[in-house]
Scaffold this motif. Sequence first.
Motif, short mmCIF file in Angstrom:
data_model
loop_
_atom_site.label_atom_id
_atom_site.label_comp_id
_atom_site.label_asym_id
_atom_site.label_seq_id
_atom_site.Cartn_x
_atom_site.Cartn_y
_atom_site.Cartn_z
N UNK A 118 7.84 -39.61 -0.68
CA UNK A 118 7.04 -38.29 -0.51
C UNK A 118 6.26 -37.56 -0.02
N UNK A 119 6.47 -38.45 1.52
CA UNK A 119 6.15 -37.25 2.76
C UNK A 119 6.69 -36.90 3.27
N UNK A 120 7.78 -37.37 4.92
CA UNK A 120 8.73 -36.58 5.41
C UNK A 120 10.67 -36.06 4.35
N UNK A 121 10.73 -37.37 3.46
CA UNK A 121 11.84 -36.52 2.94
C UNK A 121 11.90 -35.64 1.17
N UNK A 122 10.16 -35.19 1.75
CA UNK A 122 9.92 -34.38 0.41
C UNK A 122 9.79 -32.79 1.42
N UNK A 123 9.36 -32.96 2.62
CA UNK A 123 9.43 -32.21 3.59
C UNK A 123 11.22 -31.62 3.54
N UNK A 124 11.89 -32.21 4.22
CA UNK A 124 12.59 -31.99 4.52
C UNK A 124 13.33 -31.53 3.21
N UNK A 125 13.15 -31.88 1.40
CA UNK A 125 14.02 -30.91 1.04
C UNK A 125 13.16 -29.27 1.11
N UNK A 126 12.20 -29.26 0.92
CA UNK A 126 11.51 -28.03 0.61
C UNK A 126 12.10 -27.59 1.95
N UNK A 127 12.36 -27.80 2.92
CA UNK A 127 13.00 -26.69 3.85
C UNK A 127 14.08 -26.16 3.64
N UNK A 128 14.34 -27.68 2.88
CA UNK A 128 16.53 -27.62 2.82
C UNK A 128 16.90 -26.62 1.32
N UNK A 129 15.87 -26.55 0.32
CA UNK A 129 15.67 -25.33 -0.39
C UNK A 129 15.58 -24.39 -0.52
N UNK A 130 14.13 -23.87 0.36
CA UNK A 130 14.18 -21.88 0.87
C UNK A 130 15.04 -21.93 1.74
N UNK A 131 15.94 -22.85 2.77
CA UNK A 131 17.33 -22.38 3.88
C UNK A 131 18.25 -21.84 2.12
N UNK A 132 18.39 -22.87 1.24
CA UNK A 132 19.88 -22.37 0.34
C UNK A 132 19.18 -21.36 -0.63
N UNK A 133 18.22 -21.79 -0.69
CA UNK A 133 17.38 -19.66 -1.96
C UNK A 133 18.20 -18.93 -0.79
N UNK A 134 17.68 -18.69 0.56
CA UNK A 134 18.40 -17.53 1.06
C UNK A 134 19.31 -17.43 1.27
#
Length: 274
Positions: A135-151
Motif C-alpha cells: 500500500x505504500x512504497x509499491x504504490x509510490x513506485x507505480x505512481x512514479x512509473x505511470x507518470x514517466x510512462x505517460x510523459x
Amino acid sequence: MFLTVPTELAVWRKQATISVQEEFVDKLLPPGLEESLPADLEGTFETVRSGIRRSAETYIGLCNLLERIEKRHEGVAADYRRFSQGLEALTDASEATYRLDTSEVGPLNDGLVSVARHMNTAQNIMEDEIKAWDAGVLEDLKRQRDGLVSMRELFERKDKFAGDNIAFLEKRIRTTEEKLKSARVKPADQVKPGEVEKMEQSIVADRESIVRQRARGVLIRECVMDELVFFQGTQYHVSRLQQDWAQERIKYAELYADNWKALGNAVDAMPLAD
C-alpha cells in the motif's frame, strides 16, 4: 459523463454528439507566446525524452522487483508459521523422547513454546510489513512509473501527430507563383477562364494553412512545455517515497529486533548441562 450520466453509458454514447476536433483548431496564437518559449526548446525536449525513457524502464523494473521481493517475503512468513508449528509438535514428543529423565522436559518445552510464539510474532510482523509495502512504497513506485510512462507516451504522440507539411506548401506556393507570373504575361486567349483566380486562391489558401500550422506547432510546444513544468515536481515525490520507505524499514527493523530480544530472554531459562 461517466460519473454523472443517468443511463447506461453505452446507450448515452449512441445518441450523444461527441466532438473529436483537435483542441488547437481555430485557436488563436497569443501575442508574444512564440517569443516567450526557449529558443532551444526542441533540444530540451529530446534530452528530457531520453531521460524519461531510461527512467521509465528502470521504474518498471523496480516495481517488478519489489513485487518479487514481496512474494519471497510471503514465502518466508509462511515458513515461519511452519517452523512454529514444527516446534509445537516437538513439545508433544519431548516427554517420550527424553523418557530416561523427564525432570527438565517442562522447561525445555516452555523454551520451545516461546520460540514458536516469537516465530509467529515474526510472521505477523512480516505480513504486516508486506501489506505496508504493497500500500505504500509499491504504490509510490507505480505512481512514479505511470507518470514517466505517460510523459514517454506524450512525446510519442508528439512525434505522431505534431508534424506539418509547411515545407511542401512553401514549395507549392513558389511553383504556383511561377505559373501565375507566366499566366499574367500570356495573351488572354491563351489562358483558361478562371485559371489566374484559381491560382491566386490556391496561394492564399496555402499561406493561410502555413500560418495555422505554425501557430499549431507553437501551441503544441507550449502544451508539452507545460506538461514538463508539471512533471518536474515529481522529483519531490521521489524524495518523499524514499524517505517514507526508509522510516518504514526502521520501524519494522525495530519490531523485529524487539521480538528477537524478547526471544533471547525467553530461552535463557531453558535447561543446560552443568
